[in-house]
Design a protein around this motif. Structure first.
Motif, PDB file in Angstrom:
ATOM      1  N   ARG A  64      10.112  -2.028  20.670  1.00 27.25           N
ATOM      2  CA  ARG A  64      10.784  -3.146  20.148  1.00 27.25           C
ATOM      3  C   ARG A  64      10.494  -3.724  18.753  1.00 27.25           C
ATOM      4  NH1 ARG A  64      11.137  -8.832  20.285  1.00 27.25           N
ATOM      5  NH2 ARG A  64       8.886  -8.937  20.836  1.00 27.25           N
ATOM      6  N   GLY A  65      11.152  -3.118  18.011  1.00 27.25           N
ATOM      7  CA  GLY A  65      10.941  -3.448  16.376  1.00 27.25           C
ATOM      8  C   GLY A  65      11.376  -2.113  15.620  1.00 27.25           C
ATOM      9  N   ASP A  66      10.782  -2.254  14.611  1.00 32.47           N
ATOM     10  CA  ASP A  66      11.374  -0.902  13.525  1.00 32.47           C
ATOM     11  C   ASP A  66      10.339   0.179  13.436  1.00 32.47           C
ATOM     12  OD1 ASP A  66      13.627  -2.197  12.530  1.00 32.47           O
ATOM     13  OD2 ASP A  66      12.730  -3.254  11.167  1.00 32.47           O
ATOM     14  N   VAL A  67      10.705   1.449  13.186  1.00 33.03           N
ATOM     15  CA  VAL A  67       9.899   2.321  12.829  1.00 33.03           C
ATOM     16  C   VAL A  67      10.152   2.848  11.303  1.00 33.03           C
ATOM     17  CG1 VAL A  67       9.166   4.903  13.485  1.00 33.03           C
ATOM     18  CG2 VAL A  67       9.764   3.156  15.204  1.00 33.03           C
ATOM     19  N   TRP A  68       9.067   2.796  10.649  1.00 34.39           N
ATOM     20  CA  TRP A  68       9.295   2.981   9.280  1.00 34.39           C
ATOM     21  C   TRP A  68       8.405   4.324   8.867  1.00 34.39           C
ATOM     22  CZ3 TRP A  68       7.775  -1.335   5.308  1.00 34.39           C
ATOM     23  CH2 TRP A  68       8.767  -2.507   5.370  1.00 34.39           C
ATOM     24  N   THR A  69       9.306   5.309   8.457  1.00 35.57           N
ATOM     25  CA  THR A  69       8.967   6.724   8.253  1.00 35.57           C
ATOM     26  C   THR A  69       8.649   7.040   6.860  1.00 35.57           C
ATOM     27  OG1 THR A  69      10.115   7.299  10.111  1.00 35.57           O
ATOM     28  CG2 THR A  69       9.506   9.060   8.635  1.00 35.57           C
ATOM     29  N   TYR A  70       7.516   7.878   6.686  1.00 34.77           N
ATOM     30  CA  TYR A  70       6.947   8.042   5.285  1.00 34.77           C
ATOM     31  C   TYR A  70       6.869   9.779   5.287  1.00 34.77           C
ATOM     32  CZ  TYR A  70       6.131   3.127   4.216  1.00 34.77           C
ATOM     33  OH  TYR A  70       6.444   1.918   3.819  1.00 34.77           O
ATOM     34  N   ARG A  71       7.192  10.443   4.366  1.00 31.41           N
ATOM     35  CA  ARG A  71       6.905  11.592   4.214  1.00 31.41           C
ATOM     36  C   ARG A  71       5.657  12.071   3.284  1.00 31.41           C
ATOM     37  NH1 ARG A  71      10.661  14.305   1.171  1.00 31.41           N
ATOM     38  NH2 ARG A  71      10.515  16.199   2.450  1.00 31.41           N
TER      39      ARG A  71
ATOM     40  N   ASN B 151       0.849  -1.237  -0.040  1.00 33.23           N
ATOM     41  CA  ASN B 151       0.096   0.010  -0.013  1.00 33.23           C
ATOM     42  C   ASN B 151       0.708   1.270  -0.097  1.00 33.23           C
ATOM     43  OD1 ASN B 151      -3.241  -0.605   0.219  1.00 33.23           O
ATOM     44  ND2 ASN B 151      -1.829  -2.239   1.620  1.00 33.23           N
ATOM     45  N   LEU B 152       1.977   1.244   0.574  1.00 35.64           N
ATOM     46  CA  LEU B 152       2.873   2.646   0.992  1.00 35.64           C
ATOM     47  C   LEU B 152       4.147   2.355   0.316  1.00 35.64           C
ATOM     48  CD1 LEU B 152       1.995   3.037   4.712  1.00 35.64           C
ATOM     49  CD2 LEU B 152       0.641   3.876   2.653  1.00 35.64           C
ATOM     50  N   GLY B 153       4.753   1.269  -0.117  1.00 30.37           N
ATOM     51  CA  GLY B 153       5.934   1.234  -1.003  1.00 30.37           C
ATOM     52  C   GLY B 153       7.000   1.164   0.356  1.00 30.37           C
ATOM     53  N   ARG B 154       8.164   1.377  -0.107  1.00 26.37           N
ATOM     54  CA  ARG B 154       9.554   1.298   0.862  1.00 26.37           C
ATOM     55  C   ARG B 154       9.325   2.600   1.395  1.00 26.37           C
ATOM     56  NH1 ARG B 154      12.922  -2.294   1.080  1.00 26.37           N
ATOM     57  NH2 ARG B 154      14.561  -0.824   1.527  1.00 26.37           N
ATOM     58  N   PRO B 155       9.697   2.863   2.852  1.00 31.10           N
ATOM     59  CA  PRO B 155       9.704   3.816   3.605  1.00 31.10           C
ATOM     60  C   PRO B 155      10.703   4.825   3.123  1.00 31.10           C
ATOM     61  CG  PRO B 155      10.781   2.379   4.869  1.00 31.10           C
ATOM     62  CD  PRO B 155      10.267   1.605   3.610  1.00 31.10           C
ATOM     63  N   ALA B 156      10.786   6.110   3.547  1.00 27.37           N
ATOM     64  CA  ALA B 156      11.794   6.990   3.473  1.00 27.37           C
ATOM     65  C   ALA B 156      12.955   6.751   4.386  1.00 27.37           C
ATOM     66  CB  ALA B 156      11.246   8.541   3.754  1.00 27.37           C
ATOM     67  N   LEU B 157      12.596   6.125   5.560  1.00 27.96           N
ATOM     68  CA  LEU B 157      13.405   5.817   6.589  1.00 27.96           C
ATOM     69  C   LEU B 157      13.030   4.869   7.522  1.00 27.96           C
ATOM     70  CD1 LEU B 157      15.898   7.214   8.059  1.00 27.96           C
ATOM     71  CD2 LEU B 157      14.439   8.640   9.384  1.00 27.96           C
ATOM     72  N   ILE B 158      14.065   3.928   7.810  1.00 30.19           N
ATOM     73  CA  ILE B 158      13.606   2.978   8.915  1.00 30.19           C
ATOM     74  C   ILE B 158      14.610   3.043  10.174  1.00 30.19           C
ATOM     75  CG2 ILE B 158      13.892   0.398   9.249  1.00 30.19           C
ATOM     76  CD1 ILE B 158      13.334  -0.068   6.377  1.00 30.19           C
ATOM     77  N   GLU B 159      14.107   3.182  11.153  1.00 28.14           N
ATOM     78  CA  GLU B 159      15.182   3.344  12.266  1.00 28.14           C
ATOM     79  C   GLU B 159      14.353   2.558  13.571  1.00 28.14           C
ATOM     80  OE1 GLU B 159      15.114   7.616  13.020  1.00 28.14           O
ATOM     81  OE2 GLU B 159      13.148   7.854  12.290  1.00 28.14           O
ATOM     82  N   ARG B 160      15.230   2.656  14.599  1.00 29.96           N
ATOM     83  CA  ARG B 160      14.572   2.108  15.846  1.00 29.96           C
ATOM     84  C   ARG B 160      14.501   3.218  16.984  1.00 29.96           C
ATOM     85  NH1 ARG B 160      14.466  -3.589  16.607  1.00 29.96           N
ATOM     86  NH2 ARG B 160      15.061  -4.671  14.920  1.00 29.96           N
ATOM     87  N   VAL B 161      13.676   2.865  18.099  1.00 28.39           N
ATOM     88  CA  VAL B 161      13.867   3.773  19.017  1.00 28.39           C
ATOM     89  C   VAL B 161      13.713   2.905  20.359  1.00 28.39           C
ATOM     90  CG1 VAL B 161      12.566   5.720  17.843  1.00 28.39           C
ATOM     91  CG2 VAL B 161      11.143   3.881  19.091  1.00 28.39           C
ATOM     92  N   ALA B 162      14.114   3.536  21.375  1.00 24.85           N
ATOM     93  CA  ALA B 162      14.503   2.881  22.711  1.00 24.85           C
ATOM     94  C   ALA B 162      13.005   2.265  23.201  1.00 24.85           C
ATOM     95  CB  ALA B 162      14.957   3.822  23.649  1.00 24.85           C
ATOM     96  N   SER B 163      12.088   3.163  22.926  1.00 26.55           N
ATOM     97  CA  SER B 163      10.625   2.934  23.550  1.00 26.55           C
ATOM     98  C   SER B 163       9.850   1.821  22.745  1.00 26.55           C
ATOM     99  CB  SER B 163       9.850   4.120  23.749  1.00 26.55           C
ATOM    100  OG  SER B 163       9.573   4.548  22.475  1.00 26.55           O
TER     101      SER B 163
END
Length: 173
Positions: free
Chosen positions: A128-135, A114-126
Motif C-alpha cells: 500500500r503505497g508507491d514504489v520508486w524505481t532507480y536505475r 539523496n537520490l533525486g526523482r526516480p526513473a519510475l513510480i508505480e504501484r504493486v498489489a502487495s
C-alpha cells in the motif's frame, strides 16, 4: 571508385571523427568526479549546466545532477557555505544504497535529497503505497533499486532486481 564517392566517404569519416572528438571533450568536461574540491558554484554550472535539483544542507547547498530516467547515475555535489565544492558523490551504487537508505526512518524528502526523482513510480498489489524505481549499474550490468514508500511518505522496503534489456532472452523478461 570515382572522385565523388571518395570525397563523400572522406567527408563522412572526417565528420564522424570530428563529432567523436567533440563528444569526447564535452563528455570529459561533463563528468562531475573531475571537478576539483574548492571549485566555485559558477564554474561548476558552467561545466555541468543547471542542476536537475538543488537542496539546502545544514552547512551549504547540494547540487544534484541526475541522469535518471534514461541514465544510471545521480551525482550529489555538496557546496560549503561560501558556495565552493566540498564533495562529489555518485550515489547510484548498490553499496551506497544498502549502507545509507534508512528503512522506517527515511522520508520521501530524504529520498529526493539523496537520490533525486526516480526513473519510475508505480504501484504493486502487495504494498500500500508507491514504489520508486532507480536505475544503476553494478559490474557493468543494469539493475534497479525499488524503494517502497508508504502513504505517510516513509521508506519501508528496499529491493534490488536485474533490469531487463532488449537483448535479454524472452524467458528472462
Amino acid at each position: 571508385m570515382n572522385t565523388f564517392h571518395t570525397t563523400t566517404i572522406r567527408r563522412t569519416v572526417r565528420g564522424a571523427l570530428s563529432g567523436l572528438v567533440v563528444w569526447a571533450l564535452t563528455g570529459c568536461m561533463g563528468i562531475p568526479e573531475r571537478i576539483d574540491p574548492g571549485t566555485p558554484r559558477a564554474q561548476i554550472e558552467e561545466r555541468l549546466g543547471t542542476p536537475t535539483a538543488e537542496y539546502p544542507l545544514p552547512d551549504g547547498r547540494r547540487l544534484q545532477y541526475s541522469r535518471q530516467p534514461g541514465g544510471q547515475q545521480v551525482y550529489n555535489l555538496d557546496l560549503d557555505a561560501s558556495g565552493r565544492l566540498r564533495r562529489v558523490e555518485q550515489v547510484m551504487d548498490i553499496n551506497w544504497l544498502q549502507r545509507n537508505i534508512a528503512l522506517d526512518r527515511w522520508s520521501r524528502a530524504d529520498v529526493l535529497q539523496n537520490l533525486g526523482r526516480p526513473a519510475l513510480i508505480e504501484r504493486v498489489a502487495s504494498f500500500r503505497g508507491d514504489v520508486w524505481t532507480y536505475r544503476f549499474l553494478e559490474a557493468n550490468s543494469p539493475h534497479q533499486a525499488h524503494l517502497h514508500i508508504d502513504p505517510e511518505g516513509v521508506v519501508r522496503k528496499l529491493m534490488f532486481t536485474d533490469e531487463a534489456t532488449r537483448d535479454d532472452p524472452p524467458d528472462r523478461m
